[in-house]
Design a protein around this motif. Sequence first.
Motif, PDB file in Angstrom:
ATOM      1  N   ALA A  11       0.827  -1.207   0.000  1.00 22.83           N
ATOM      2  CA  ALA A  11       0.000   0.000   0.000  1.00 22.83           C
ATOM      3  C   ALA A  11       0.860   1.256   0.000  1.00 22.83           C
ATOM      4  O   ALA A  11       0.553   2.225  -0.702  1.00 22.83           O
ATOM      5  CB  ALA A  11      -0.934   0.001   1.204  1.00 22.83           C
ATOM      6  N   LYS A  12       1.958   1.256   0.762  1.00 22.95           N
ATOM      7  CA  LYS A  12       2.815   2.431   0.817  1.00 22.95           C
ATOM      8  C   LYS A  12       3.435   2.744  -0.544  1.00 22.95           C
ATOM      9  O   LYS A  12       3.502   3.898  -0.967  1.00 22.95           O
ATOM     10  CB  LYS A  12       3.940   2.226   1.843  1.00 22.95           C
ATOM     11  CG  LYS A  12       3.517   2.359   3.277  1.00 22.95           C
ATOM     12  CD  LYS A  12       4.747   2.226   4.166  1.00 22.95           C
ATOM     13  CE  LYS A  12       4.399   2.365   5.626  1.00 22.95           C
ATOM     14  NZ  LYS A  12       5.590   2.261   6.473  1.00 22.95           N
ATOM     15  N   VAL A  13       3.877   1.700  -1.234  1.00 20.72           N
ATOM     16  CA  VAL A  13       4.534   1.901  -2.531  1.00 20.72           C
ATOM     17  C   VAL A  13       3.554   2.451  -3.554  1.00 20.72           C
ATOM     18  O   VAL A  13       3.843   3.419  -4.269  1.00 20.72           O
ATOM     19  CB  VAL A  13       5.174   0.583  -3.035  1.00 20.72           C
ATOM     20  CG1 VAL A  13       5.676   0.740  -4.454  1.00 20.72           C
ATOM     21  CG2 VAL A  13       6.309   0.175  -2.113  1.00 20.72           C
ATOM     22  N   LEU A  14       2.360   1.856  -3.616  1.00 16.35           N
ATOM     23  CA  LEU A  14       1.384   2.322  -4.604  1.00 16.35           C
ATOM     24  C   LEU A  14       0.852   3.717  -4.253  1.00 16.35           C
ATOM     25  O   LEU A  14       0.626   4.541  -5.145  1.00 16.35           O
ATOM     26  CB  LEU A  14       0.249   1.314  -4.747  1.00 16.35           C
ATOM     27  CG  LEU A  14       0.652  -0.030  -5.384  1.00 16.35           C
ATOM     28  CD1 LEU A  14      -0.553  -0.932  -5.525  1.00 16.35           C
ATOM     29  CD2 LEU A  14       1.314   0.176  -6.729  1.00 16.35           C
ATOM     30  N   ASN A  15       0.668   3.991  -2.971  1.00 18.50           N
ATOM     31  CA  ASN A  15       0.248   5.334  -2.563  1.00 18.50           C
ATOM     32  C   ASN A  15       1.334   6.369  -2.874  1.00 18.50           C
ATOM     33  O   ASN A  15       1.042   7.503  -3.257  1.00 18.50           O
ATOM     34  CB  ASN A  15      -0.117   5.371  -1.081  1.00 18.50           C
ATOM     35  CG  ASN A  15      -1.454   4.710  -0.818  1.00 18.50           C
ATOM     36  OD1 ASN A  15      -2.306   4.645  -1.698  1.00 18.50           O
ATOM     37  ND2 ASN A  15      -1.633   4.208   0.396  1.00 18.50           N
ATOM     38  N   TRP A  16       2.603   5.952  -2.711  1.00 19.62           N
ATOM     39  CA  TRP A  16       3.697   6.867  -3.044  1.00 19.62           C
ATOM     40  C   TRP A  16       3.694   7.191  -4.543  1.00 19.62           C
ATOM     41  O   TRP A  16       3.878   8.343  -4.931  1.00 19.62           O
ATOM     42  CB  TRP A  16       5.049   6.252  -2.649  1.00 19.62           C
ATOM     43  CG  TRP A  16       6.196   7.071  -3.132  1.00 19.62           C
ATOM     44  CD1 TRP A  16       6.690   8.199  -2.555  1.00 19.62           C
ATOM     45  CD2 TRP A  16       6.956   6.863  -4.313  1.00 19.62           C
ATOM     46  NE1 TRP A  16       7.724   8.707  -3.301  1.00 19.62           N
ATOM     47  CE2 TRP A  16       7.907   7.896  -4.390  1.00 19.62           C
ATOM     48  CE3 TRP A  16       6.942   5.901  -5.318  1.00 19.62           C
ATOM     49  CZ2 TRP A  16       8.834   7.999  -5.431  1.00 19.62           C
ATOM     50  CZ3 TRP A  16       7.854   5.996  -6.352  1.00 19.62           C
ATOM     51  CH2 TRP A  16       8.785   7.037  -6.405  1.00 19.62           C
ATOM     52  N   LEU A  17       3.458   6.187  -5.364  1.00 19.16           N
ATOM     53  CA  LEU A  17       3.413   6.415  -6.817  1.00 19.16           C
ATOM     54  C   LEU A  17       2.291   7.390  -7.176  1.00 19.16           C
ATOM     55  O   LEU A  17       2.470   8.297  -7.990  1.00 19.16           O
ATOM     56  CB  LEU A  17       3.230   5.086  -7.549  1.00 19.16           C
ATOM     57  CG  LEU A  17       3.402   5.127  -9.058  1.00 19.16           C
ATOM     58  CD1 LEU A  17       4.801   5.589  -9.441  1.00 19.16           C
ATOM     59  CD2 LEU A  17       3.120   3.756  -9.652  1.00 19.16           C
ATOM     60  N   GLY A  18       1.142   7.243  -6.528  1.00 20.43           N
ATOM     61  CA  GLY A  18       0.044   8.184  -6.740  1.00 20.43           C
ATOM     62  C   GLY A  18       0.391   9.581  -6.249  1.00 20.43           C
ATOM     63  O   GLY A  18       0.009  10.584  -6.868  1.00 20.43           O
ATOM     64  N   ASP A  19       1.125   9.660  -5.134  1.00 20.78           N
ATOM     65  CA  ASP A  19       1.531  10.960  -4.604  1.00 20.78           C
ATOM     66  C   ASP A  19       2.505  11.660  -5.553  1.00 20.78           C
ATOM     67  O   ASP A  19       2.455  12.874  -5.727  1.00 20.78           O
ATOM     68  CB  ASP A  19       2.173  10.772  -3.225  1.00 20.78           C
ATOM     69  CG  ASP A  19       2.379  12.099  -2.517  1.00 20.78           C
ATOM     70  OD1 ASP A  19       1.421  12.904  -2.468  1.00 20.78           O
ATOM     71  OD2 ASP A  19       3.496  12.339  -2.032  1.00 20.78           O
ATOM     72  N   ILE A  20       3.382  10.889  -6.182  1.00 20.90           N
ATOM     73  CA  ILE A  20       4.310  11.473  -7.169  1.00 20.90           C
ATOM     74  C   ILE A  20       3.514  12.042  -8.346  1.00 20.90           C
ATOM     75  O   ILE A  20       3.812  13.118  -8.851  1.00 20.90           O
ATOM     76  CB  ILE A  20       5.344  10.430  -7.643  1.00 20.90           C
ATOM     77  CG1 ILE A  20       6.368  10.171  -6.540  1.00 20.90           C
ATOM     78  CG2 ILE A  20       6.053  10.875  -8.918  1.00 20.90           C
ATOM     79  CD1 ILE A  20       7.215  11.376  -6.172  1.00 20.90           C
TER      80      ILE A  20
END
Length: 198
Positions: free
Chosen positions: A134-143
Amino acid sequence: MNPKQLACIILLMVIGTMTYTAQIIHKKVATTRAEAEDAETAALTAESERSTAEIGTTVYKANTEDLRRFLRSWLPAIEHVQTQQEAEQNIELSLRERGINLVRSRKTESKTSVGNKLIPRSVITTLTIEEEFAKVLNWLGDIERRLPTARMKVVQITGGSTITQLKMDVSFETPIFDLAAADADKKKAAPKPKVTKS
């Protein structure tokens, strides 16, 4: 020479002078009238050209309204990242806020575009992250939210070292816009208005 002949000669000279003067005045009047007609024609032509240009400008504005609205909506995002350091700070801040600590590798390089004055440089960022799914995919969305002009070049996701983790290799290019140079080029290329003499 008798006085009658002398009077006739003087009379002929007066008549000749009056005729010559009348011809000169007639030529000046004709020249002035022709210049006035030319000036009036030039004024009508200039007015017609101005009206045509005004109509063309109105049509051009109407045809490009969607594009200009699109540009206005993207201007804050374009102006948000103006340097390589700002792009790197956005990435660092996003990693910190999303709690991603396992950054396996990180590389940032600057790429120069020779012929493109609007986007003279871009920043290519390559990361390898291993963290919870979840952290990795949320980070990609945040970028995507922080750097909306960034173009994803590589996104490769594989399993991580634990069952809840995944490893992502990502590479993206963030353009650094130079709107001032583009405006300067546009002003140089703009045609100079014609001045008509009347």
